[in-house]
Write an enzyme that holds these catalytic residues in place. Structure first.
Site, short mmCIF file in Angstrom:
data_model
loop_
_atom_site.label_atom_id
_atom_site.label_comp_id
_atom_site.label_asym_id
_atom_site.label_seq_id
_atom_site.Cartn_x
_atom_site.Cartn_y
_atom_site.Cartn_z
N SER A 262 0.83 -1.20 0.00
CA SER A 262 0.00 0.00 0.00
C SER A 262 0.86 1.24 0.00
CB SER A 262 -0.92 0.02 1.23
OG SER A 262 -0.17 0.27 2.40
N LYS A 263 0.25 2.34 -0.44
CA LYS A 263 0.93 3.63 -0.42
C LYS A 263 1.21 4.05 1.02
CE LYS A 263 -1.65 4.99 -4.55
NZ LYS A 263 -2.72 5.86 -5.08
N SER A 264 0.24 3.80 1.91
CA SER A 264 0.37 4.25 3.29
C SER A 264 1.49 3.53 4.03
CB SER A 264 -0.96 4.06 4.03
OG SER A 264 -1.33 2.70 4.05
#
Length: 300
Positions: A262-264
């Site tokens: 994920s980006k997060s």
């Protein structure tokens, strides 16, 4: 069970639709490659749509990076923000009128209602009742008894929610054989969901349905984390009098700890790999192996 037959050659219309809210990672690359590959197999048309719907999260420079990432991977498309096409504009931030027309139809048909309840209120309610506070089901008794169906447009005083038919079972058969038939019950697996946000922006569910219908998309290829969204969107297609496309949900790519990339989480981006001289051919070969495994019914 083999992968379901794709549409008649030449009639297939697929899409890749990155969100420029962060750098794309390997998981995105594999899903977009599979979308592109299925389009190639069907001799179809591929649409590139820039899903820059959220003005607070999306950045113009990341739109350019995503386009460069996809070109580096060897993907190409027949319609998109960089090549044009008959269904322009291909930036969601420029398609508000399409979403507004869909909102008006839903309002006139009694499918949506204004909602002033906050996310915090919903989470607090779920915790108080001992329910799932991560993605709580909106309580049926929070629906308003009466509201004005003649309002000309949404505003930033409240959100608008779709009134799900409580007890209705939404069933669809995914074209990924390892997903197969999926079934969700309205009011149990999910409740009334937002279609228009308080900040006067269309919610993801409504925008995607309006765009895929307007652009003639016949199959949506995306990650398995969006299966519940598919059930919600099928309700929107039905409410708008539209036929839904077929769906192919890809397995998620996981990190060493079993979490989805994920980006997060700061998963290494495509751009970083590109800048480090990684050979995109190796990626495409690996993605082909994964797709072939799915065709054989092997979980990847």
């Amino acid at each position: 069970m083999p992968i379901s037959t794709i549409d008649t050659p030449g009639s297939y219309r697929g899409r890749i639709a990155p969100t420029p809210s962060g750098l794309l990672h390997t998981g995105h690359a594999r899903t977009f490659w599979m979308a592109w590959h299925r389009c190639q197999v069907a001799s179809g048309m591929l649409v590139y749509r820039n899903e820059d719907l959220d003005p607070l999260r999306c950045k113009a420079n990341l739109t350019d990076v995503a386009l460069a990432d996809m070109r580096w991977l060897g993907l190409h498309w027949q319609e998109g923000p960089d090549v044009g096409g008959p269904h322009a504009p291909y930036h969601q931030s420029q398609r508000t009128n399409f979403y507004l027309q869909a909102w008006k139809k839903l309002l006139a048909r009694g499918h949506i209602y204004p909602c002033r309840r906050s996310r915090k209120e919903l989470r607090d309610y779920a915790q108080e009742k001992g329910l799932d506070a991560f993605d709580p089901v909106f309580p049926e008794d929070w629906r308003p008894n009466d509201y004005d169906r003649e309002v000309p447009s949404p505003n930033n005083d409240h959100a608008w929610r779709f009134k799900v038919p409580i007890g209705k079972r939404v069933v669809f058969v995914d074209r990924n054989p390892l997903v197969g038939e999926k079934s969700y019950v309205c009011g149990e697996d999910f409740g009334d969901f937002v279609v228009w946000r308080r900040d006067n922006v269309s919610a993801y569910e409504l925008a995607v349905v309006a765009d895929d219908a307007a652009m003639g998309i016949t199959e949506v290829v995306r990650g398995e984390d969006l299966l519940l969204s598919t059930a919600r969107q099928i309700l929107l297609y039905d409410a708008l009098g539209l036929a839904p496309p077929a769906f192919f949900h890809c397995p998620l790519l996981l990190d060493e700890e079993g979490r989805k990339l994920s980006k997060s989480l700061g998963s290494r981006s495509i751009a970083e790999n590109r800048d480090c001289g990684v050979d995109p051919i190796e990626w495409r070969l690996r993605f082909q192996e994964d797709y072939d495994a799915l065709a054989k019914g092997i979980r990847i």
